[in-house]
Design a protein around this motif. Structure first.
Motif, PDB file in Angstrom:
ATOM      1  N   SER A  80      48.081  11.498 -23.927  1.00 23.64           N
ATOM      2  CA  SER A  80      47.531  12.790 -24.306  1.00 23.64           C
ATOM      3  C   SER A  80      46.208  12.663 -25.057  1.00 23.64           C
ATOM      4  O   SER A  80      45.271  13.423 -24.808  1.00 23.64           O
ATOM      5  CB  SER A  80      48.554  13.544 -25.160  1.00 23.64           C
ATOM      6  N   GLY A  81      46.113  11.728 -25.971  1.00 20.81           N
ATOM      7  CA  GLY A  81      44.891  11.552 -26.757  1.00 20.81           C
ATOM      8  C   GLY A  81      43.686  11.200 -25.902  1.00 20.81           C
ATOM      9  O   GLY A  81      42.585  11.739 -26.101  1.00 20.81           O
ATOM     10  N   GLU A  82      43.886  10.293 -24.955  1.00 20.61           N
ATOM     11  CA  GLU A  82      42.800   9.909 -24.035  1.00 20.61           C
ATOM     12  C   GLU A  82      42.358  11.085 -23.178  1.00 20.61           C
ATOM     13  O   GLU A  82      41.168  11.313 -22.992  1.00 20.61           O
ATOM     14  CB  GLU A  82      43.264   8.791 -23.092  1.00 20.61           C
ATOM     15  N   LEU A  83      43.331  11.812 -22.659  1.00 28.36           N
ATOM     16  CA  LEU A  83      43.023  12.948 -21.799  1.00 28.36           C
ATOM     17  C   LEU A  83      42.309  14.046 -22.575  1.00 28.36           C
ATOM     18  O   LEU A  83      41.329  14.617 -22.085  1.00 28.36           O
ATOM     19  CB  LEU A  83      44.304  13.488 -21.152  1.00 28.36           C
ATOM     20  N   GLU A  84      42.769  14.322 -23.790  1.00 31.68           N
ATOM     21  CA  GLU A  84      42.126  15.355 -24.597  1.00 31.68           C
ATOM     22  C   GLU A  84      40.691  14.969 -24.943  1.00 31.68           C
ATOM     23  O   GLU A  84      39.784  15.803 -24.873  1.00 31.68           O
ATOM     24  CB  GLU A  84      42.923  15.618 -25.873  1.00 31.68           C
ATOM     25  N   ALA A  85      40.468  13.726 -25.299  1.00 31.11           N
ATOM     26  CA  ALA A  85      39.110  13.271 -25.622  1.00 31.11           C
ATOM     27  C   ALA A  85      38.193  13.413 -24.413  1.00 31.11           C
ATOM     28  O   ALA A  85      37.052  13.875 -24.533  1.00 31.11           O
ATOM     29  CB  ALA A  85      39.132  11.829 -26.112  1.00 31.11           C
ATOM     30  N   TYR A  86      38.687  13.049 -23.234  1.00 34.84           N
ATOM     31  CA  TYR A  86      37.900  13.178 -22.008  1.00 34.84           C
ATOM     32  C   TYR A  86      37.606  14.646 -21.711  1.00 34.84           C
ATOM     33  O   TYR A  86      36.471  15.016 -21.406  1.00 34.84           O
ATOM     34  CB  TYR A  86      38.641  12.532 -20.834  1.00 34.84           C
ATOM     35  N   GLU A  87      38.626  15.485 -21.812  1.00 32.72           N
ATOM     36  CA  GLU A  87      38.449  16.917 -21.532  1.00 32.72           C
ATOM     37  C   GLU A  87      37.449  17.544 -22.499  1.00 32.72           C
ATOM     38  O   GLU A  87      36.579  18.316 -22.086  1.00 32.72           O
ATOM     39  CB  GLU A  87      39.801  17.631 -21.607  1.00 32.72           C
ATOM     40  N   ARG A  88      37.549  17.208 -23.779  1.00 35.35           N
ATOM     41  CA  ARG A  88      36.593  17.728 -24.761  1.00 35.35           C
ATOM     42  C   ARG A  88      35.175  17.286 -24.438  1.00 35.35           C
ATOM     43  O   ARG A  88      34.227  18.058 -24.558  1.00 35.35           O
ATOM     44  CB  ARG A  88      36.977  17.291 -26.175  1.00 35.35           C
ATOM     45  N   SER A  89      35.028  16.043 -24.038  1.00 38.74           N
ATOM     46  CA  SER A  89      33.713  15.517 -23.692  1.00 38.74           C
ATOM     47  C   SER A  89      33.115  16.260 -22.500  1.00 38.74           C
ATOM     48  O   SER A  89      31.944  16.656 -22.517  1.00 38.74           O
ATOM     49  CB  SER A  89      33.834  14.020 -23.372  1.00 38.74           C
ATOM     50  N   VAL A  90      33.905  16.469 -21.466  1.00 42.99           N
ATOM     51  CA  VAL A  90      33.427  17.167 -20.276  1.00 42.99           C
ATOM     52  C   VAL A  90      33.106  18.628 -20.598  1.00 42.99           C
ATOM     53  O   VAL A  90      32.073  19.154 -20.165  1.00 42.99           O
ATOM     54  CB  VAL A  90      34.450  17.069 -19.121  1.00 42.99           C
ATOM     55  N   ILE A  91      33.954  19.271 -21.378  1.00 47.17           N
ATOM     56  CA  ILE A  91      33.713  20.668 -21.747  1.00 47.17           C
ATOM     57  C   ILE A  91      32.435  20.790 -22.554  1.00 47.17           C
ATOM     58  O   ILE A  91      31.623  21.696 -22.330  1.00 47.17           O
ATOM     59  CB  ILE A  91      34.933  21.251 -22.487  1.00 47.17           C
ATOM     60  N   SER A  92      32.222  19.878 -23.482  1.00 47.44           N
ATOM     61  CA  SER A  92      30.999  19.896 -24.282  1.00 47.44           C
ATOM     62  C   SER A  92      29.765  19.708 -23.404  1.00 47.44           C
ATOM     63  O   SER A  92      28.743  20.389 -23.585  1.00 47.44           O
ATOM     64  CB  SER A  92      31.069  18.792 -25.334  1.00 47.44           C
ATOM     65  N   GLU A  93      29.865  18.816 -22.437  1.00 53.41           N
ATOM     66  CA  GLU A  93      28.766  18.578 -21.494  1.00 53.41           C
ATOM     67  C   GLU A  93      28.471  19.823 -20.661  1.00 53.41           C
ATOM     68  O   GLU A  93      27.312  20.211 -20.480  1.00 53.41           O
ATOM     69  CB  GLU A  93      29.151  17.407 -20.586  1.00 53.41           C
ATOM     70  N   LYS A  94      29.506  20.477 -20.165  1.00 56.76           N
ATOM     71  CA  LYS A  94      29.331  21.690 -19.362  1.00 56.76           C
ATOM     72  C   LYS A  94      28.763  22.828 -20.211  1.00 56.76           C
ATOM     73  O   LYS A  94      27.932  23.606 -19.731  1.00 56.76           O
ATOM     74  CB  LYS A  94      30.649  22.131 -18.709  1.00 56.76           C
TER      75      LYS A  94
END
Length: 139
Positions: A80-94
């Motif tokens: 979960s932690g890895e996935l959340e960090a990735y999702e936050r990163s992509v959302i911030s980029e978008k």
């Protein structure tokens, strides 16, 4: 329903399966793009096409998600932690991309043509998208 890749063909599916095999072999470590190219023995464009199709295949089959990090490269993740960090990163980029589109293109367009139906529509829609992404990014 997941959006199918424009690059989906028999060759791209073979490339996706090659990439999947290579990434499973590397687990739990990931592979940077150049390492993935070397390990899969595919060209960079074949790897890009294969990655696009692999994401479609993952969605269709319920496989572990594929993420990318600067440190580890591409890898399958289930924590979960890895996935959340990735999702936050992509959302911030978008969010940054949307804000740049608004400030660099849409706002000047709206200033030039304030009564244009299209520009009023896109301003409203992009403001909504920006607001939603901002809420998610700050959660």
């Amino acid at each position: 329903m997941p959006r199918a890749s424009r690059r989906r063909g028999a060759a791209a599916e073979r490339h996706a399966n090659s990439i999947r095999f290579v990434l499973f072999e590397a687990r739990p470590a990931g592979l940077l793009f150049p390492q993935l190219v070397r390990a899969s023995e595919l060209s960079p464009s074949q790897v890009r096409a294969g990655l696009a199709v692999l994401r479609d295949m993952i969605a269709e089959n319920g496989w572990p998600p594929l993420i990318w990090t600067r440190a580890d490269g591409y890898k399958f993740a289930a924590q979960s932690g890895e996935l959340e960090a990735y999702e936050r990163s992509v959302i911030s980029e978008k969010l940054t991309e949307i804000r740049r589109l608004i400030s660099g293109t849409v706002a000047p367009h709206a200033a030039l043509h304030p009564k244009d139906k299209w520009v009023r529509h896109i301003v409203a829609q992009l403001a909504s998208v920006e607001s939603t992404l901002d809420l998610i990014a700050s959660a």
